[in-house]
Motif scaffolding. Structure first.
Motif, short mmCIF file in Angstrom:
data_model
loop_
_atom_site.label_atom_id
_atom_site.label_comp_id
_atom_site.label_asym_id
_atom_site.label_seq_id
_atom_site.Cartn_x
_atom_site.Cartn_y
_atom_site.Cartn_z
N MET A 22 -5.30 -7.17 5.40
CA MET A 22 -4.54 -7.34 4.18
C MET A 22 -3.08 -7.05 4.45
O MET A 22 -2.73 -6.00 4.94
CB MET A 22 -5.09 -6.37 3.12
CG MET A 22 -4.31 -6.37 1.83
SD MET A 22 -4.96 -5.20 0.63
CE MET A 22 -4.62 -3.64 1.40
N PRO B 193 -2.98 -6.07 -2.37
CA PRO B 193 -4.37 -6.54 -2.31
C PRO B 193 -4.64 -7.57 -3.39
O PRO B 193 -4.09 -7.50 -4.49
CB PRO B 193 -5.18 -5.26 -2.54
CG PRO B 193 -4.26 -4.34 -3.28
CD PRO B 193 -2.87 -4.68 -2.80
N ASP C 257 -9.79 -9.44 -1.58
CA ASP C 257 -9.98 -8.18 -0.86
C ASP C 257 -10.99 -7.27 -1.54
O ASP C 257 -11.54 -6.36 -0.92
CB ASP C 257 -8.64 -7.45 -0.73
CG ASP C 257 -7.63 -8.26 0.05
OD1 ASP C 257 -7.97 -8.71 1.16
OD2 ASP C 257 -6.51 -8.45 -0.46
N THR D 284 -10.18 -3.24 4.37
CA THR D 284 -9.40 -4.30 5.01
C THR D 284 -8.84 -3.83 6.34
O THR D 284 -8.68 -4.63 7.26
CB THR D 284 -8.28 -4.82 4.08
OG1 THR D 284 -7.50 -3.73 3.63
CG2 THR D 284 -8.85 -5.59 2.90
#
Length: 188
Positions: free
Chosen positions: A1, A5, A43, A184
């Motif tokens: 990421m 997000p 995400d 992530t």
């Protein structure tokens, strides 16, 4: 990421707008999820409170039930979302949950909850709230009400029996975004 997000909020029924506001305020980009393809590139995902039977029926109708089962990011489920994530429904959290266990709409209430690792209580809003009947051995209890778990984590899944989106306190959404950042980082 990289950057903010991207969080999806299941927008079939219930308090999805309130979750979207809280997440935006906490620094996330928000996508309303109504179809399986809306999950692509997210995400994390929030399944809001609302009417669990209606949400399940619509999710099944649009093919979102299987798409959510396949989603690999962190998931936050509140109230009805907790029900949807339990063993008997989507099977993503190792919990057995009873619907409306704290009573009907007229029995709704608010209560101060001690959050693990926090000095200041969180004001939980309980509306036709579910109750955890059983939690698996690896499920972590993060807050309880009179000895009963109301905020739990099972790996990448965070569930609340109450409605954090109906308060001005961002801490539950911030915890969820920390989970997203953690996940992530591991996937990267």
């Amino acid at each position: 990421m990289v950057g903010r997000p991207r969080i999806g909020v299941l927008a079939l029924q219930g308090a999805f707008r309130e979750h979207a506001r809280m997440l935006r305020d906490a620094g996330a980009d928000v996508v309303e999820v109504r179809l399986p393809e809306h999950l692509e590139g997210l995400d994390g995902l929030v399944i809001p409170g609302g009417e669990s039977t209606s949400i399940l029926r619509l999710a099944s109708l649009y093919g979102l039930d299987d798409a959510i089962r396949s989603f690999v990011g962190p998931i936050l489920g509140t109230c009805a979302g907790m029900i949807l994530l339990d063993r008997a429904h989507l099977g993503l959290a190792d919990l057995e949950v009873d619907r409306n266990a704290y009573g009907r709409q007229v029995a709704s209430f608010e209560a101060d909850l001690e959050l693990e690792g926090e000095e200041r209580p969180f004001r939980g809003v309980f509306i036709r709230a579910p109750r955890v009947r059983e939690a698996g051995a690896d499920v972590e209890v993060l807050a309880a009400l009179e000895g009963e778990p109301v905020l739990l984590r099972d790996g990448r899944v965070l569930v609340a029996a109450f409605h954090p989106e109906l308060t001005d306190d961002p801490r539950i959404h911030e915890r969820f975004l920390e989970l997203v950042t953690e996940a992530t980082s591991v996937r990267a």
